[in-house]
Design a protein around this motif. Structure first.
Motif, short mmCIF file in Angstrom:
data_model
loop_
_atom_site.label_atom_id
_atom_site.label_comp_id
_atom_site.label_asym_id
_atom_site.label_seq_id
_atom_site.Cartn_x
_atom_site.Cartn_y
_atom_site.Cartn_z
N ASP A 1 23.91 18.03 33.96
CA ASP A 1 23.31 18.88 35.10
C ASP A 1 22.36 17.89 35.71
N GLY A 2 22.22 18.59 37.09
CA GLY A 2 21.26 17.96 37.96
C GLY A 2 20.78 18.58 39.30
N VAL A 3 20.16 18.11 39.95
CA VAL A 3 19.85 18.37 41.61
C VAL A 3 19.98 17.48 42.50
N GLU A 4 20.47 17.83 43.56
CA GLU A 4 20.63 17.04 44.75
C GLU A 4 19.92 17.44 45.85
N VAL A 5 19.28 16.30 46.74
CA VAL A 5 18.76 16.91 48.15
C VAL A 5 19.10 15.82 49.11
N GLU A 6 19.95 16.22 50.14
CA GLU A 6 20.15 15.18 51.17
C GLU A 6 20.07 15.57 52.65
N LEU A 7 19.69 14.81 53.41
CA LEU A 7 19.58 14.99 54.91
C LEU A 7 20.36 13.93 55.50
N SER B 1 19.74 9.04 57.01
CA SER B 1 20.74 9.27 56.02
C SER B 1 19.94 9.27 54.73
N ALA B 2 19.71 10.16 54.06
CA ALA B 2 18.67 10.07 53.03
C ALA B 2 19.07 10.96 51.75
#
Length: 698
Positions: free
Chosen positions: A565-571, A582-583
């Motif tokens: 499991d986990g989390v992702e944050v993208e821009l 792109s981050a």
């Protein structure tokens, strides 16, 4: 000038037409103007907010897709000189590039191997998740990475990601470019790209070529590469379109390492070699030839429906001689390693046909979408290893790093126990739909039935398998405010494995499920997308490497259960005028059946950033920086690499309307870091290096 370029293009692609190469897609331009200063402003794009069919085969934007989607655009590829797929994917948030040796690489996402690779939305999973030859990016317009299980479009899936390579397409407008570059370790490269109409309003074509050669930061290691890609497209009637194409990627490397540097000395302490240290002798080499031929026929069925037939043939031929070193050397003398020399030859063939219809229909006052089709794949894997008595697990001296181990005579070959012949058929049937319940609420439903038949053997182990599975997919999106999308998705996991257990019996298929929840937000007037996601997955009978069988040379696996499991944050996008970003930040944890942390060679935390800015104060100057940071990684319970950050810089300056100079500086801080310790060995990554280039565009 137009006439000259058109004539050259016609001659260049004529061979492609006669060879029957193949694929089709609607002609697309890159969105960038070829005009110079004072005319039409050039628009650069990081990420992509247009339609993508990678996750579902439906016409969805990144905002509308109920999974995390990362896109590396052609602009980002050019800015950071990402010429090899390895370097490109290293910039994708959440993806790790596990380069276990110079010529073989695994990719992971969300804690698991990526085995689903597509070209223009079509492909079958790699049997081993292993790549060779490091595919070149010259032929691609952009690369899409959809995180999580994509069982709807592949049927076979790890809950990791699907990578979709979008190839360059012919344009009606005449375009051409030439580029030359020179970099550290005497590396040079030449690129050419020409596109335009061959027959006005009837036939368009494109030709891409690249040639690269040079040494490396590793002792004795060098590589040369030749890339060719030709494609033509046209119309048979006003409603019938076709595309033919062919590509080849031929590479040769000297002193390629088999395995990598030992991580531990015999007393249990960590090794610390020079970055340039290479286990391979002068006589080691690797040849990889990859060919792809493809054809597509598209037929309009009225105003809202389309039928499409696609056929692809992929051939991968490889041969290499290697010296594999194992064990733990003495910390003082460096003696004590065992040598295993071999000559390996392999040929993989894939033939894949995909036929489907897609379109929209009206119901209850809303427009809905539907895709239904069949995918047929025939795969043949062959290989053999030839050994020698003299250097088959015999000790080598303390001077192994000098690469002077003598070339043995390869003469020990047993077809029964040292070869592979696997025939596999994968037939699948799928249907998916997007039901728009309201203007803001949509439900995505789909199912794919996969039937697999496999026969053959691998290094004395039978490879008999027969399995079928129906894999469902479900997703929901709700636009709570304009540009604000809540989403959730669910897919089951089904992935047959070619691994064998300690009894050399087939391990069987992986089964499990994958879930994802998140929110996507358009920002900066819709020019960028911010994504926040939570994911979790569970797998049973996942093949975990145990050891290498010394008698057969086979890798031995065992079936284990994993949860991640986990989390992702993208821009990604243009956040200010002239500023592209792109981050992404990713946190992932993997546990086994006992609740213990596992697969710890994968970092649990990553942050990646690529940014570029057009300086208003200096017309024609574009600068940028990239950061790849990860926390510590382990082999077993031992930390073998602490956290580190790699920083890259670039600058591009337009001398004239058509001529541009560029400078790329990689690993600015000259960070010393290990590549993948997955096998209990690891080479070091490249130290500080520089590349300068000049390019011309018409």
């Amino acid at each position: 000038m137009h006439t000259l370029l058109r004539s050259a293009l016609a001659l260049s692609v004529a061979g492609v037409v006669w060879s029957g190469g193949a694929h089709a897609q609607a002609n697309q331009s890159s969105g960038k103007s070829n005009q110079g200063k004072g005319e039409i402003e050039t628009v650069y794009i990081y990420g992509e907010i247009e339609q993508t069919k990678t996750a579902t085969k439906l016409n969805l934007t990144v905002l509308e897709t109920p999974q995390v989607v990362s896109v590396v655009s052609r602009d980002q590829i050019d800015d950071f000189a990402l010429r090899e797929v390895n370097s490109l994917l290293a910039y994708v948030p959440g993806v790790t590039v596990e380069q276990v040796e110079t010529g073989r690489t695994y990719y992971t996402a969300r804690g698991f191997d990526i085995v689903n690779f597509q070209s223009d939305g079509m492909g079958v999973p790699f049997s081993y998740g292993l790549t060779q030859g490091h595919d070149d990016t010259a032929i691609y317009e952009q690369v899409e990475v959809v995180k999580g299980a994509t069982g709807l479009i592949t049927g076979l899936a790890n809950p990791s990601a699907t990578i979709n390579y979008l190839r360059k397409r012919p344009t009606a407008e005449t375009k051409a470019s030439l580029a030359a570059s020179l970099g550290s370790w005497d590396q040079y490269r030449l690129d050419g790209d020409i596109s335009g109409a061959i027959i006005e309003d009837k036939l368009n074509g494109r030709l891409v070529v690249a040639r690269q050669d040079g040494d490396s930061y590793l002792d004795r290691y060098g590589k040369e590469l030749t890339v060719f890609y030709g494609i033509v497209s046209g119309e048979i009637t006003a409603s019938t379109r076709y595309t033919l194409g062919h590509s080849s990627n031929d590479s040769h490397s000297d002193a390629n390492s088999s395995g990598a540097l030992p991580l531990f000395y015999s007393d249990g302490s960590l090794t610390d070699y020079d970055v340039s240290t290479n286990t391979a002798p002068d006589w080691a080499y690797q040849d990889v030839e990859q060919k792809r031929t493809f054809v597509e026929l598209e037929q309009d069925l009225g105003a809202n429906w389309t039928a499409k037939a696609v056929f692809t043939r992929n051939d991968l031929d490889s041969e290499w001689t290697s010296l594999y070193l194992s064990g733990r050397p003495d910390p003082v003398t460096e003696a004590g390693l065992l040598a295993h020399a071999s000559l390996y030859q392999a040929a993989d063939e894939e033939e894949v046909a995909d036929l489907f219809i897609s379109g929209s229909f009206s119901l209850f006052g809303q427009e809905h979408e539907l895709v239904a089709g069949i995918n047929l794949a025939d795969i043949t894997l062959t290989g053999r290893s030839i050994y020698t008595d003299e250097w088959n697990y015999n000790p080598v001296g303390a001077a192994w790093a000098e690469g002077k181990t003598a070339l043995p005579e390869f003469d020990v070959y047993d077809a029964a126990t040292q070869s592979t012949l696997i025939d596999q058929e994968q037939n699948s049937y799928y249907i998916s739909t997007r039901l728009n319940l309201t203007d803001a609420l949509s439900v995505l439903l789909g199912t794919r039935t996969v039937d697999i038949e496999q026969d053959g053997y691998s290094y004395g182990a039978p490879q008999l398998a027969s399995d079928d599975e129906t894999v469902p997919y479900a997703g929901i999106t709700y636009e709570v405010l304009e540009g604000t999308m809540l989403y959730a998705s669910y897919s089951e996991v089904f992935n047959p494995q070619t691994w064998v257990d300690k009894d050399l019996a087939p391990l069987g298929a992986v089964r499990g499920e994958s879930k994802e929840f998140g929110v996507k937000q358009e920002i900066f007037d819709g020019s960028a997308v911010l994504t926040l996601a939570y994911f979790e997955s569970a797998q049973e009978n996942f093949g975990e490497w145990v050891t290498r069988d010394t008698a057969s040379g086979l890798n031995i696996y065992r079936g284990v259960g994993f949860e991640s499991d986990g989390v992702e944050v993208e821009l990604a996008g243009e956040v200010l005028t002239g500023l592209n970003i792109s981050a992404g930040y990713t946190h992932v944890g993997v546990e086994n059946d006992n609740g213990d942390k596992t697969r710890r060679f994968i970092p649990t935390n990553q942050f990646k950033l690529a940014t570029a800015y057009n300086l208003a104060s200096v017309e024609g100057l574009r600068v940028g920086a990239g950061i790849n940071w990860q926390n510590e990684i382990y082999y077993g319970d031992t930390e073998v690499q602490g956290s580190y950050a790699l920083v890259d810089l670039f600058a591009r300056y337009a001398l004239t309307t058509n001529l541009t100079l560029a400078l790329n500086l990689n690993n600015v801080g000259d960070e010393k870091y290990l590549l993948s310790p997955q096998w209990g060995q690891a080479n070091y990554g490249a130290p500080r290096n520089v590349t300068g280039s000049i390019s011309w565009r018409y």
